[in-house]
Design a protein around this motif. Structure first.
Motif, PDB file in Angstrom:
ATOM      1  N   ALA A 111      42.490  43.629  57.795  1.00  0.00           N
ATOM      2  CA  ALA A 111      42.673  44.937  57.180  1.00  0.00           C
ATOM      3  C   ALA A 111      42.606  44.846  55.657  1.00  0.00           C
ATOM      4  O   ALA A 111      41.971  45.679  54.993  1.00  0.00           O
ATOM      5  CB  ALA A 111      44.007  45.539  57.612  1.00  0.00           C
ATOM      6  N   GLN A 112      43.218  43.830  55.099  1.00  0.00           N
ATOM      7  CA  GLN A 112      43.184  43.676  53.643  1.00  0.00           C
ATOM      8  C   GLN A 112      41.777  43.365  53.146  1.00  0.00           C
ATOM      9  O   GLN A 112      41.405  43.746  52.035  1.00  0.00           O
ATOM     10  CB  GLN A 112      44.170  42.593  53.222  1.00  0.00           C
ATOM     11  N   ALA A 113      40.974  42.702  53.975  1.00  0.00           N
ATOM     12  CA  ALA A 113      39.579  42.443  53.606  1.00  0.00           C
ATOM     13  C   ALA A 113      38.783  43.752  53.588  1.00  0.00           C
ATOM     14  O   ALA A 113      37.904  43.949  52.741  1.00  0.00           O
ATOM     15  CB  ALA A 113      38.950  41.459  54.578  1.00  0.00           C
ATOM     16  N   GLU A 114      39.093  44.671  54.516  1.00  0.00           N
ATOM     17  CA  GLU A 114      38.424  45.974  54.522  1.00  0.00           C
ATOM     18  C   GLU A 114      38.901  46.830  53.345  1.00  0.00           C
ATOM     19  O   GLU A 114      38.106  47.501  52.694  1.00  0.00           O
ATOM     20  CB  GLU A 114      38.704  46.695  55.832  1.00  0.00           C
ATOM     21  N   GLY A 115      40.180  46.839  53.113  1.00  0.00           N
ATOM     22  CA  GLY A 115      40.730  47.376  51.873  1.00  0.00           C
ATOM     23  C   GLY A 115      41.065  48.843  51.771  1.00  0.00           C
ATOM     24  O   GLY A 115      41.767  49.237  50.844  1.00  0.00           O
TER      25      GLY A 115
END
Length: 380
Positions: free
Chosen positions: A55-59
């Protein structure tokens, strides 16, 4: 039980919210994102740590109609953004359920499409039947009764409330506490609804409540339609869609709406010296829950699933409770002693204590057709 607004100071804080205007997430969909798109649970996707990392990679999280002063969505979105370092793209140009469904259809394959939908239950059912929703089972989904979630795991009831009447005590000499009283000549040009009942849940349930107050039933909404026709013909019903701002300007001193929205408005309006009383109608009301669902075509599938987990966590449900709503997991949280008692104490006694009737999906579907056929002719 009548509950006067407390003179509390409340400000609408936008925090991390930004307008939905351009691209979606900073990272876009990766191989890991594709993995989460097909995942139907945290375990299925590789665990919570893996979900947070993806999720943090998608942002980014794309949502629509989550107004900051609506059910404490401002606090919920801020808390999620701060906790996971996720940017929120919140399009607040509309909150109508049908508009959210249309956005999903019209933005297929686009980075600006929605990740998450907050709609009336009947709209979620229709979207599910059209194949627009993703199957995903939050970790706490078993806490919800069977009638508060879809059989295939595509939507879940996350918050609900009861139809109520809000009234500006300074603008109205005697505030009405029933649908029957709203017909009085002293309320000419003073009564409003939240929105069109054919396109939004609040208006739909207002007509249901009026039907119950006028000899109808959950299987017969026509007395409610006839009631609002009478209210309109008398000149009491105004066409303005009610908001806190229209109460402040005097356009809609009396509003039929969800109790939780009216209570939040009461807090917000107290800053302007307006005392908004909120009552559950004594002659009839209904309760209803909204449905949380994920777009099958979500541009940020991992973020969407992390958001759904957060909404149904104790933290998320208590944040919603602080916005005067009945969280879907309330009974389980009371039993587990994880509920915020201070927030629970702020709700209307009549909303918590009485079991207001709730239409089934079959009743919703049948009466929505009646409403669609007869509302425009009756009220215009």
């Amino acid at each position: 039980m009548k509950k006067q607004a407390r003179l509390l100071t409340a400000a609408i804080t936008l925090g991390a919210l930004t307008a939905l205007s351009g691209c979606g997430g900073s990272g876009g969909e990766s191989e890991e994102s594709a993995n989460w798109r097909s995942a139907t649970s945290v375990e299925d996707g590789g665990g919570m740590d893996a979900l947070v990392e993806a999720a943090q990679a998608e942002g980014s999280l794309n949502v629509m109609g989550l107004f900051p002063d609506w059910a404490n969505y401002g606090g919920l979105l801020d808390a999620f953004s701060d906790k996971y370092d996720i940017e929120i793209n919140n399009d607040t140009s509309t909150g109508a359920s049908q508009d959210l469904i249309n956005a999903v259809k019209n933005r297929q394959g686009q980075e600006t499409s929605l990740d998450y939908l907050d709609t009336g239950e009947s709209f979620a059912v229709d979207a599910d039947e059209e194949g627009l929703l993703a199957e995903y089972h939050p970790a706490t989904a078993d806490d919800l009764p069977d009638n508060m979630k879809s059989k295939d795991g595509t939507w879940y009831n996350h918050l609900g409330g009861t139809m109520a009447i809000g009234c500006d005590t300074e603008a109205v000499k005697k505030c009405p506490t029933s649908f029957e009283e709203l017909l009085g000549s002293e309320y000419k040009g003073k009564v409003a609804m939240r929105g069109n009942p054919t396109t939004g849940e609040a208006g739909f349930m207002a007509v249901f409540a009026a039907s119950l107050a006028n000899g109808g039933s959950l299987d017969d909404i026509e007395p409610g339609i006839d009631y609002f026709k009478q209210l309109s013909d008398k000149g009491n019903l105004v066409p303005t869609e009610a908001e806190a701002g229209t109460i402040e300007t005097g356009e809609t001193p009396i509003v039929v709406n969800w109790d939780y929205l009216l209570l939040q408005w009461a807090d917000d309006l107290s800053d302007s010296g307006i005392d908004l009383s909120v009552d559950v109608p004594s002659d009839g009301t209904v309760a209803s829950y909204y449905a949380a669902s994920l777009n099958e075509d979500a541009p940020h599938p991992a973020v969407a699933r992390l958001w759904q987990e957060f909404v149904f966590s104790d933290e998320g449900q208590n944040l919603l409770l602080d916005g005067y709503v009945l969280p879907g997991r309330l009974d389980a949280m009371v039993k587990a002693d994880t509920v915020d008692e201070d927030s629970l104490s702020k709700l209307l006694d009549d909303s918590v204590d009485q079991e207001a009737p709730q239409p089934t999906q079959e009743q919703r579907d049948a009466q929505a057709e009646v409403l669609a056929d007869k509302w425009a002719e009756a009220v215009g």
